[in-house]
Motif scaffolding. Sequence first.
Motif, PDB file in Angstrom:
ATOM      1  N   GLU A  33       0.816  -1.213   0.000  1.00  0.00           N
ATOM      2  CA  GLU A  33       0.000   0.000   0.000  1.00  0.00           C
ATOM      3  C   GLU A  33       0.848   1.261   0.000  1.00  0.00           C
ATOM      4  O   GLU A  33       0.485   2.262  -0.587  1.00  0.00           O
ATOM      5  CB  GLU A  33      -0.943  -0.008   1.200  1.00  0.00           C
ATOM      6  CG  GLU A  33      -2.006  -1.068   1.084  1.00  0.00           C
ATOM      7  CD  GLU A  33      -2.883  -1.139   2.310  1.00  0.00           C
ATOM      8  OE1 GLU A  33      -2.667  -0.389   3.285  1.00  0.00           O
ATOM      9  OE2 GLU A  33      -3.811  -1.960   2.296  1.00  0.00           O
ATOM     10  N   ASP A  34       1.991   1.216   0.665  1.00  0.00           N
ATOM     11  CA  ASP A  34       2.891   2.367   0.716  1.00  0.00           C
ATOM     12  C   ASP A  34       4.169   1.983  -0.018  1.00  0.00           C
ATOM     13  O   ASP A  34       4.961   1.176   0.469  1.00  0.00           O
ATOM     14  CB  ASP A  34       3.193   2.739   2.168  1.00  0.00           C
ATOM     15  CG  ASP A  34       4.063   3.983   2.292  1.00  0.00           C
ATOM     16  OD1 ASP A  34       4.292   4.664   1.271  1.00  0.00           O
ATOM     17  OD2 ASP A  34       4.507   4.269   3.421  1.00  0.00           O
ATOM     18  N   ILE A  35       4.335   2.529  -1.207  1.00  0.00           N
ATOM     19  CA  ILE A  35       5.533   2.279  -2.009  1.00  0.00           C
ATOM     20  C   ILE A  35       6.149   3.634  -2.334  1.00  0.00           C
ATOM     21  O   ILE A  35       5.473   4.520  -2.863  1.00  0.00           O
ATOM     22  CB  ILE A  35       5.210   1.460  -3.278  1.00  0.00           C
ATOM     23  CG1 ILE A  35       6.469   1.140  -4.058  1.00  0.00           C
ATOM     24  CG2 ILE A  35       4.160   2.122  -4.122  1.00  0.00           C
ATOM     25  CD1 ILE A  35       6.265   0.139  -5.176  1.00  0.00           C
ATOM     26  N   ALA A  36       7.413   3.793  -1.958  1.00  0.00           N
ATOM     27  CA  ALA A  36       8.069   5.095  -2.116  1.00  0.00           C
ATOM     28  C   ALA A  36       9.564   4.873  -2.320  1.00  0.00           C
ATOM     29  O   ALA A  36      10.095   3.819  -1.971  1.00  0.00           O
ATOM     30  CB  ALA A  36       7.833   5.948  -0.873  1.00  0.00           C
ATOM     31  N   PRO A  37      10.244   5.873  -2.884  1.00  0.00           N
ATOM     32  CA  PRO A  37      11.699   5.759  -3.020  1.00  0.00           C
ATOM     33  C   PRO A  37      12.338   5.504  -1.655  1.00  0.00           C
ATOM     34  O   PRO A  37      11.871   6.004  -0.634  1.00  0.00           O
ATOM     35  CB  PRO A  37      12.114   7.120  -3.570  1.00  0.00           C
ATOM     36  CG  PRO A  37      10.895   7.649  -4.235  1.00  0.00           C
ATOM     37  CD  PRO A  37       9.741   7.137  -3.429  1.00  0.00           C
ATOM     38  N   GLY A  38      13.368   4.701  -1.662  1.00  0.00           N
ATOM     39  CA  GLY A  38      14.045   4.383  -0.402  1.00  0.00           C
ATOM     40  C   GLY A  38      15.266   3.531  -0.661  1.00  0.00           C
ATOM     41  O   GLY A  38      15.863   3.585  -1.734  1.00  0.00           O
ATOM     42  N   GLU A  39      15.604   2.715   0.287  1.00  0.00           N
ATOM     43  CA  GLU A  39      16.791   1.877   0.216  1.00  0.00           C
ATOM     44  C   GLU A  39      16.480   0.527  -0.424  1.00  0.00           C
ATOM     45  O   GLU A  39      15.421  -0.056  -0.193  1.00  0.00           O
ATOM     46  CB  GLU A  39      17.319   1.657   1.631  1.00  0.00           C
ATOM     47  CG  GLU A  39      18.596   0.861   1.698  1.00  0.00           C
ATOM     48  CD  GLU A  39      19.051   0.642   3.133  1.00  0.00           C
ATOM     49  OE1 GLU A  39      19.934  -0.201   3.321  1.00  0.00           O
ATOM     50  OE2 GLU A  39      18.521   1.300   4.037  1.00  0.00           O
ATOM     51  N   ARG A  40      17.405   0.042  -1.222  1.00  0.00           N
ATOM     52  CA  ARG A  40      17.316  -1.318  -1.752  1.00  0.00           C
ATOM     53  C   ARG A  40      17.951  -2.245  -0.722  1.00  0.00           C
ATOM     54  O   ARG A  40      19.169  -2.283  -0.557  1.00  0.00           O
ATOM     55  CB  ARG A  40      18.042  -1.419  -3.087  1.00  0.00           C
ATOM     56  CG  ARG A  40      18.036  -2.830  -3.633  1.00  0.00           C
ATOM     57  CD  ARG A  40      18.784  -2.916  -4.932  1.00  0.00           C
ATOM     58  NE  ARG A  40      18.942  -4.304  -5.315  1.00  0.00           N
ATOM     59  CZ  ARG A  40      19.669  -4.715  -6.323  1.00  0.00           C
ATOM     60  NH1 ARG A  40      20.308  -3.843  -7.070  1.00  0.00           N
ATOM     61  NH2 ARG A  40      19.768  -5.984  -6.587  1.00  0.00           N
ATOM     62  N   THR A  41      17.125  -3.010  -0.028  1.00  0.00           N
ATOM     63  CA  THR A  41      17.628  -3.888   1.035  1.00  0.00           C
ATOM     64  C   THR A  41      17.764  -5.333   0.558  1.00  0.00           C
ATOM     65  O   THR A  41      18.586  -6.068   1.091  1.00  0.00           O
ATOM     66  CB  THR A  41      16.682  -3.885   2.247  1.00  0.00           C
ATOM     67  OG1 THR A  41      15.457  -4.526   1.890  1.00  0.00           O
ATOM     68  CG2 THR A  41      16.428  -2.472   2.753  1.00  0.00           C
ATOM     69  N   GLY A  42      16.904  -5.736  -0.382  1.00  0.00           N
ATOM     70  CA  GLY A  42      16.881  -7.130  -0.796  1.00  0.00           C
ATOM     71  C   GLY A  42      16.257  -8.041   0.249  1.00  0.00           C
ATOM     72  O   GLY A  42      16.202  -9.247   0.072  1.00  0.00           O
TER      73      GLY A  42
END
Length: 88
Positions: A33-42
């Motif tokens: 529901e909440d998708i936003a730019p951020g960190e790629r954690t894997g």
Amino acid sequence: MRRFGCGAALGHRDALNVLRTSNRLWTYFSPAEDIAPGERTGRFRVGGDQVVVDAGGRSRISAEDAAVALIDEAELPRFVQRRFTVGY
């Protein structure tokens, strides 16, 4: 928790139903529901028809991890003829 407007949710439901009754190969990605730019954690969890939520009950993922999940599915399909979602 933020929810899609009724019209958008109904449109997605209808699109999924069209795919489910078609004779085409398909995969349907339902992002958190909440998708936003951020960190790629894997480090995210993958689910099917149920929303993936964190310990606080939030459905969220970074755009970067959502992209990884989509590429993973394209490279090694696990959800042919099914819907999947991802989240933390």
